[in-house]
Design an enzyme around this catalytic site. Structure first.
Site, short mmCIF file in Angstrom:
data_model
loop_
_atom_site.label_atom_id
_atom_site.label_comp_id
_atom_site.label_asym_id
_atom_site.label_seq_id
_atom_site.Cartn_x
_atom_site.Cartn_y
_atom_site.Cartn_z
N ASP A 173 13.49 -3.07 0.36
CA ASP A 173 14.69 -3.39 -0.44
C ASP A 173 14.56 -4.63 -1.30
O ASP A 173 15.57 -5.21 -1.71
CB ASP A 173 15.93 -3.53 0.45
CG ASP A 173 16.28 -2.25 1.19
OD1 ASP A 173 15.67 -1.21 0.89
OD2 ASP A 173 17.16 -2.29 2.07
N CYS A 231 3.44 3.42 8.83
CA CYS A 231 3.74 4.65 8.10
C CYS A 231 4.58 5.59 8.95
O CYS A 231 4.20 5.94 10.07
CB CYS A 231 2.45 5.35 7.68
SG CYS A 231 2.75 6.93 6.84
N GLN A 271 -6.47 -0.94 3.23
CA GLN A 271 -5.66 -0.61 4.41
C GLN A 271 -6.16 0.66 5.06
O GLN A 271 -6.40 1.67 4.39
CB GLN A 271 -4.18 -0.43 4.05
CG GLN A 271 -3.32 -0.30 5.30
CD GLN A 271 -1.88 0.07 5.02
OE1 GLN A 271 -1.59 1.19 4.65
NE2 GLN A 271 -0.97 -0.88 5.20
N ASN A 273 9.24 -6.91 3.75
CA ASN A 273 9.09 -5.68 2.98
C ASN A 273 10.34 -4.82 3.18
O ASN A 273 10.91 -4.79 4.26
CB ASN A 273 7.83 -4.94 3.44
CG ASN A 273 7.63 -3.60 2.75
OD1 ASN A 273 7.42 -2.59 3.41
ND2 ASN A 273 7.68 -3.57 1.43
N PRO A 325 0.85 -1.20 0.00
CA PRO A 325 0.00 0.00 0.00
C PRO A 325 0.88 1.25 0.00
O PRO A 325 1.70 1.43 0.91
CB PRO A 325 -0.78 -0.13 1.32
CG PRO A 325 0.05 -1.01 2.19
CD PRO A 325 0.84 -1.90 1.28
N MET A 326 0.75 2.08 -1.03
CA MET A 326 1.57 3.29 -1.14
C MET A 326 0.68 4.47 -1.49
O MET A 326 -0.09 4.42 -2.46
CB MET A 326 2.65 3.12 -2.22
CG MET A 326 3.70 2.08 -1.88
SD MET A 326 4.91 1.86 -3.21
CE MET A 326 3.97 0.82 -4.35
N GLY A 359 7.26 -2.64 -2.93
CA GLY A 359 6.84 -1.25 -2.92
C GLY A 359 7.51 -0.45 -4.01
O GLY A 359 7.11 -0.46 -5.17
#
Length: 330
Positions: free
Chosen positions: A206, A102, A72, A204, A18-19, A228
């Site tokens: 890299d 976040c 989300q 999550n 989720p971005m 991501g």
């Protein structure tokens, strides 16, 4: 095979993270086509949802072709979070995900997102209440901890599991790190290796090459990878990782025609969903990666990211096809 509740998500699934202003329906559709196993919406404010804020409500849009899809939400107030669960559930997602990771100041300052890492008891009690308030599987995305001195992710993950969390995705950095330094996958592996853990543990941070995805699977033993930044403007990353899993070889990069087709579709879908102004503006961030590595391309890129009229952007795509249609990516 990993399962989120009763949802079979496959062997080492690839999840679209989720971005904010990225993981919208147009981009999710492109990533799904290219092999993403699970996609998540942009994060949605629980306070915005219960106030019926237009931007928050709009983010609830999910489509059949995306499934399984998770919505989300973030917040730190129990009453608001429970009301938002009811609103989210009515939108028909497959999964409800809670953002406890976040690092952005405006979110953290309200005790939400990674801010809740300062109050693990609240984090656990919020999760428990939300699990009890819905029939959908509830998952969590979080970070290792607030800072290096407060990392208790093994304990935290176990507690979240014990109150009904169906899966956990862990970004391998602390809030203090933001996105600096390297993600520490060893500490995510510590969670997976806890003999009491039985829910999927997704890594999550890299995962930016197929080799890194293989490393996360084989060396660290995680259940899946949440992708991501590597996917922004490059939805083909999912198919490249899957091809590498199957063959041990790199798939040739998409050619210029594929890239232009994706860029055109992306822009048109964004306009159809958000309207002309927002559709043009919020698609800009993808163009750098769509056309990364082309020499003498700055003039065209500048036109793409400064034009406010979609007709002008589509015209630039046509210019690029004419000028660079045969360009070979390596």
């Amino acid at each position: 095979m990993a399962k989120i509740g009763d949802i079979d998500v496959g062997n080492f699934p690839l999840l679209l993270a989720p971005m904010e202003d990225v993981s919208d329906p147009p981009f999710r559709a492109l990533c799904k086509e290219q092999g993403a196993d699970v996609v998540y919406t942009e994060f949605i404010s629980s306070e915005g949802l219960i106030r019926d804020a237009a931007k928050s409500v709009m983010k609830l849009d999910v489509y059949e072709k995306e499934r399984p899809v998770g919505i989300q939400i973030f917040g730190a107030n129990l009453e608001s979070m429970l009301k938002s669960v009811e609103i989210v559930e009515a939108s028909g997602p497959d999964i409800i995900d809670i953002n406890f990771g976040c690092p952005v100041k405006k979110v953290v300052s309200k005790g939400a997102g990674a801010g809740i890492l300062k109050d693990i008891d609240l984090m656990v009690s919020l999760t428990e209440a939300m699990v009890k308030h819905t029939k959908l599987p509830v998952t969590v995305k979080t970070r290792l901890g607030w800072d290096e001195e407060s990392i208790k992710i093994v304990e935290v993950a176990e507690r979240l599991q014990d109150v009904g969390c169906a899966a956990i995705a862990i970004h391998g950095r602390t809030r203090k790190q933001m996105y600096k330094g390297d993600a520490k996958w060893e500490q995510i592996a510590d969670v997976k290796n806890n003999p009491r853990m039985h829910i999927p543990v997704f890594g999550n941070g890299d995962v930016n090459t197929p080799e890194r995805a293989v490393e996360m699977r084989d060396k660290y033993g995680l259940d899946g990878a949440m992708i991501g930044r590597a996917s922004i403007g490059y939805p083909w990353f999912f198919r490249e990782v899957k091809h590498f899993f199957e063959t041990g070889e790199h798939l040739p990069p998409p050619n210029m025609i594929e890239r232009l087709d994706a860029a055109r579709r992306h822009l048109q879908m964004s306009i159809d969903w958000k309207g002309e102004k927002l559709g043009v503006f919020e698609t800009r961030r993808h163009y750098t990666n769509y056309f990364k590595g082309i020499p003498h391309f700055k003039e065209y890129r500048m036109k793409m990211v400064t034009s406010d009229d979609s007709k002008d952007v589509f015209a630039v795509f046509d210019e690029v096809e004419k000028e660079f249609g045969d360009y070979q990516f390596v």
